[in-house]
Write a protein that holds these residues in place. Structure first.
Motif, PDB file in Angstrom:
ATOM      1  N   ASP A 113       0.830  -1.234  -0.231  1.00 58.25           N
ATOM      2  CA  ASP A 113       0.302   0.228   0.202  1.00 58.25           C
ATOM      3  C   ASP A 113       1.073   1.115  -0.189  1.00 58.25           C
ATOM      4  N   GLY A 114       1.768   1.350  -0.766  1.00 60.21           N
ATOM      5  CA  GLY A 114       2.719   2.392  -0.809  1.00 60.21           C
ATOM      6  C   GLY A 114       3.200   2.204   0.589  1.00 60.21           C
ATOM      7  N   ILE A 115       3.568   1.429   1.507  1.00 64.91           N
ATOM      8  CA  ILE A 115       4.382   2.382   3.276  1.00 64.91           C
ATOM      9  C   ILE A 115       5.661   1.094   2.913  1.00 64.91           C
ATOM     10  N   VAL A 147       3.617   6.856   0.596  1.00 67.10           N
ATOM     11  CA  VAL A 147       3.784   7.743  -0.659  1.00 67.10           C
ATOM     12  C   VAL A 147       3.109   7.793  -1.153  1.00 67.10           C
ATOM     13  N   ALA A 148       2.429   8.745  -2.117  1.00 69.94           N
ATOM     14  CA  ALA A 148       0.916   9.202  -2.139  1.00 69.94           C
ATOM     15  C   ALA A 148       1.348   9.959  -3.536  1.00 69.94           C
ATOM     16  N   ASP A 149       1.084   9.409  -5.179  1.00 69.39           N
ATOM     17  CA  ASP A 149       0.797  10.657  -6.790  1.00 69.39           C
ATOM     18  C   ASP A 149       2.139  11.993  -5.996  1.00 69.39           C
ATOM     19  N   ASP A 199      -7.762  14.558  18.453  1.00 69.36           N
ATOM     20  CA  ASP A 199      -9.193  13.927  18.263  1.00 69.36           C
ATOM     21  C   ASP A 199      -9.431  13.683  16.750  1.00 69.36           C
ATOM     22  N   GLU A 200      -9.237  12.343  15.815  1.00 65.04           N
ATOM     23  CA  GLU A 200     -10.486  12.251  14.620  1.00 65.04           C
ATOM     24  C   GLU A 200     -10.032  13.284  13.423  1.00 65.04           C
ATOM     25  N   GLN A 201      -8.622  14.454  13.928  1.00 62.56           N
ATOM     26  CA  GLN A 201      -8.256  15.071  12.884  1.00 62.56           C
ATOM     27  C   GLN A 201      -8.181  14.279  11.533  1.00 62.56           C
ATOM     28  N   TRP A 202      -8.562  14.821  10.588  1.00 61.69           N
ATOM     29  CA  TRP A 202      -7.633  14.147   9.522  1.00 61.69           C
ATOM     30  C   TRP A 202      -6.863  14.426   8.878  1.00 61.69           C
ATOM     31  N   PHE A 203      -5.952  14.479   7.966  1.00 62.86           N
ATOM     32  CA  PHE A 203      -4.898  14.917   7.559  1.00 62.86           C
ATOM     33  C   PHE A 203      -5.063  14.246   5.969  1.00 62.86           C
ATOM     34  N   GLU A 204      -4.318  15.469   4.683  1.00 64.22           N
ATOM     35  CA  GLU A 204      -4.475  14.815   3.408  1.00 64.22           C
ATOM     36  C   GLU A 204      -3.414  14.966   2.477  1.00 64.22           C
ATOM     37  N   PHE A 205      -2.272  13.554   1.638  1.00 62.90           N
ATOM     38  CA  PHE A 205      -1.460  14.714   1.351  1.00 62.90           C
ATOM     39  C   PHE A 205      -1.506  13.340  -0.070  1.00 62.90           C
ATOM     40  N   GLY A 245      -3.210  12.984  -2.815  1.00 60.21           N
ATOM     41  CA  GLY A 245      -4.832  12.307  -1.930  1.00 60.21           C
ATOM     42  C   GLY A 245      -5.086  10.883  -1.186  1.00 60.21           C
ATOM     43  N   ARG A 246      -4.397  11.005  -0.323  1.00 57.77           N
ATOM     44  CA  ARG A 246      -4.568  10.160   0.724  1.00 57.77           C
ATOM     45  C   ARG A 246      -4.860   9.843   2.306  1.00 57.77           C
TER      46      ARG A 246
END
Ligand code: ZN
Length: 325
Positions: free
Chosen positions: A18-20, A39-41, A149-155, A157-158
């Motif tokens: 899974d790109g890890i 890694v992601a895109d 707590d329960e905060q989303w992050f994106e990089f 598109g992941r």
């Protein structure tokens, strides 16, 4: 700058899917402490760093994946124990576009590491602490984001989500990775060394290091992680495990076992040593049941460091209970 030259060791990485990529930080010994590169895109993030001496290995692993330091959007530090975050400040200097994500209780200690350094010196002595960790470099406060707590992050598109988990440390979060349905657990889901794998699968036990171990919260952290129904976990010690539900049962059993050992020796004169001896016997017994073939010396060489720290953590917990009676 680190005070000790990094020995010329080869970067050891493992693709965990899974790109890890798991990167061996080579802290203490091989396969003890992992940093993960996700890694992601065209973008990337690190989860935990190891110590200052691990940073060249992390940058080398990044290049091996065809990525530049400028591609790294985030450095996620699960908590501010130095085998996880000790290289954070040094790594951030190399990553021009990265933001460091920390628990609200951890963030002040990475912006100003004076208390972290003092705490580490108190445990190991100044000279040994410096040899183990080098100089702890602060991270500019404006490059730190505090993770609720329960905060989303994106990089790239992941999407990943932070979950506050106490029990091991009060400044700890786990990171849920939606794409792999995996969780980066830091120290909240114990330690599982690949050397202790047998035909029965992965072997696991909790890390109860001082000064914040608290069994009720440690049990709750396991259940919270399990509540995400993850397909796999990425432990800092050491990397991917798959048998999540069985390992959760083992973790609950071991936390109870450790607490029982601590309570048995509550009034002992040499309490820490007594806990240490019983914890080693406890782990030897569980490893025999698990089908591990190595002798006691082999087991001791692998678990010694944890047994010593875990006993100190249980001792600190008993002290805390006595103070708060
Ligand atoms: Zn820790």
């Amino acid at each position: 700058m680190p005070q000790r030259a990094m020995p010329q060791r080869k970067t050891q990485t493992t693709q965990v899917g899974d790109g890890i990529v798991a990167i061996d930080t080579q802290y203490m010994r091989p396969l003890l402490d992992a940093s993960h590169l996700v890694v992601a895109d065209g973008h990337a993030a690190f989860v935990d760093t190891g110590t200052n001496f691990s940073v060249p290995l992390l940058l080398d692993a990044l290049r091996q994946q065809g990525r530049d330091p400028g591609d790294v959007d985030y450095l996620f530090l699960t908590h501010v124990h130095l085998d996880h975050a000790g290289g954070g400040g040094t790594l951030m200097r190399e990553l021009p576009n990265a933001t460091c994500v920390l628990h609200p209780r951890g963030a002040p200690h990475m912006a100003d590491p004076a208390k972290l350094v003092a705490g580490t010196n108190a445990v190991y002595g100044e000279q040994q602490a410096r040899e183990m960790y080098g100089e702890i470099v602060p991270i500019d406060a404006d490059r730190i984001v505090v993770a609720e707590d329960e905060q989303w992050f994106e990089f790239g598109g992941r999407r990943v989500q932070t979950l506050h988990t106490e029990g091991h440390a009060r400044h700890h979060y786990c990171l849920y990775d939606l794409q792999s349905r995996g969780v980066f657990t830091g120290d909240s889901f114990g330690i599982s060394y690949r050397e202790l794998d047998t035909k029965n699968g992965e072997f696991i036990y909790p890390t109860t290091t001082p000064p914040h171990f608290e069994p009720t919260a440690a049990h709750e952290a396991i259940d919270r992680i399990l509540g995400l129904q993850p397909e796999k976990l990425y432990l800092t010690h050491y990397s991917r495990v798959d048998d999540v539900e069985r390992l959760a049962v083992d973790m609950h059993d071991c936390i109870d076992g450790f607490v029982e050992i601590a309570e048995r020796h509550r009034d002992a004169d040499n309490r820490c040593e007594a806990i240490q001896a019983d914890m080693f016997e406890f782990l030897c017994g569980r490893l025999a049941e698990h089908g591990y073939q190595g002798d006691r010396d082999a087991i001791w060489s692998i678990v010694q460091f944890d047994v010593v720290l875990n006993s100190q953590g249980l001792d600190a917990w008993l002290n805390w209970l006595e103070r708060n009676k």
